[in-house]
Design an enzyme around this catalytic site. Structure first.
Site, PDB file in Angstrom:
ATOM      1  N   TYR A  77       0.847  -1.224   0.144  1.00 58.51           N
ATOM      2  CA  TYR A  77       0.026   0.087   0.142  1.00 58.51           C
ATOM      3  C   TYR A  77       0.947   1.219  -0.136  1.00 58.51           C
ATOM      4  O   TYR A  77       2.085   1.231   0.394  1.00 58.51           O
ATOM      5  CB  TYR A  77      -0.944  -0.040   1.217  1.00 58.51           C
ATOM      6  N   CYS A  78       0.327   2.418  -0.429  1.00 60.05           N
ATOM      7  CA  CYS A  78       0.972   3.502  -0.288  1.00 60.05           C
ATOM      8  C   CYS A  78       0.110   4.906   0.175  1.00 60.05           C
ATOM      9  O   CYS A  78      -0.631   4.754   0.973  1.00 60.05           O
ATOM     10  CB  CYS A  78       1.847   3.878  -1.570  1.00 60.05           C
ATOM     11  N   ARG A  79      -0.041   5.955  -0.792  1.00 62.54           N
ATOM     12  CA  ARG A  79      -0.618   7.038  -0.239  1.00 62.54           C
ATOM     13  C   ARG A  79      -2.152   6.808  -0.455  1.00 62.54           C
ATOM     14  O   ARG A  79      -2.819   7.633   0.288  1.00 62.54           O
ATOM     15  CB  ARG A  79      -0.028   8.023  -1.073  1.00 62.54           C
ATOM     16  N   CYS A 132      -2.018   6.083  -6.048  1.00 59.93           N
ATOM     17  CA  CYS A 132      -0.503   6.174  -5.918  1.00 59.93           C
ATOM     18  C   CYS A 132       0.000   5.127  -6.585  1.00 59.93           C
ATOM     19  O   CYS A 132      -0.142   3.801  -6.417  1.00 59.93           O
ATOM     20  CB  CYS A 132      -0.297   5.909  -4.411  1.00 59.93           C
TER      21      CYS A 132
END
Length: 219
Positions: free
Chosen positions: A177-179, A183
């Site tokens: 996962y990221c932002r 993302c």
């Protein structure tokens, strides 16, 4: 001339919030602040704007009640005023996705086409982690991870992924996962992992949505 009613005055103030949101640059700043508080220089770097332009947009966001600031030495540190701002941003995105044909086209051509596997839902990920079936990796920069991350997630920034492969399990699914949902870091991490034979998927959105759903987080 009729007097301005209290309701009219309220709507004028509500419009300040809408005006503050009416800029792609300011929405990008809000996304950056959704990862954690940050100084003007860091926000300028994250958004690709000059420090002066970033400061100008932050003043408008503060005037709309969306961000707040505090002094830390000679720096001014900004943060979202509260989690309701995250809820508001999610609402804007959902309306645009459902009712703007151009948004639907951009998502299909640039995001859906990159990943034909169904992303992991937040509640699904919680179950996978608790049962030991998945390892969660946070592919954001270390400063964003330190400001807050999914409980138990390991920080492996995208550029560090090749040198960290030996630490990743083959007997668990890896969820990156990221932002947020758009993302590209998570998309790229999952692509690299699959090419190397790992079972990998991405979270349906990102850390801000996880946090606003009051799911377990660490700092």
């Amino acid at each position: 001339m009729a007097a301005v009613t209290p309701k009219k005055k309220l709507f004028e103030n509500f419009a300040l919030v809408a005006k503050a949101l009416a800029s792609a640059n300011r929405l990008e700043l809000l996304e950056a602040l959704a990862q954690g508080e940050r100084g003007v220089d860091g926000l300028a770097q994250a958004s690709g704007m000059s420090v002066a332009n970033t400061s100008h947009h932050l003043q408008i966001l503060r005037g709309g009640g969306l961000v707040q600031s505090r002094k830390e030495g000679t720096q001014v540190i900004y943060s979202l005023t509260d989690e309701k701002v995250l809820t508001l941003l999610t609402g804007i995105r959902n309306v645009a996705e459902q009712h703007l044909a151009e948004v639907d086209r951009i998502v299909r051509e640039n995001f859906d086409s990159r990943d034909n596997l169904t992303p992991v839902r937040r509640d699904e990920l919680l179950g996978l982690v608790r049962s030991g079936e998945a390892m969660v990796i946070d592919v954001r920069p270390p400063a964003e991870y330190d400001a807050g991350h999914i409980e138990g997630a390991v920080n492996i920034p995208l550029e560090s992924l090749p040198e960290r492969l030996s630490k990743l399990p083959h007997d668990q699914e890896i969820v990156a996962y990221c932002r947020g949902p758009y993302c590209m870091l998570a998309f790229d991490a999952v692509k690299q992992l699959r090419q190397l034979g790992y079972r990998a998927r991405r979270l349906e959105d990102g850390f801000p949505e996880w946090k606003v759903d009051h799911l377990p987080v660490d700092r």
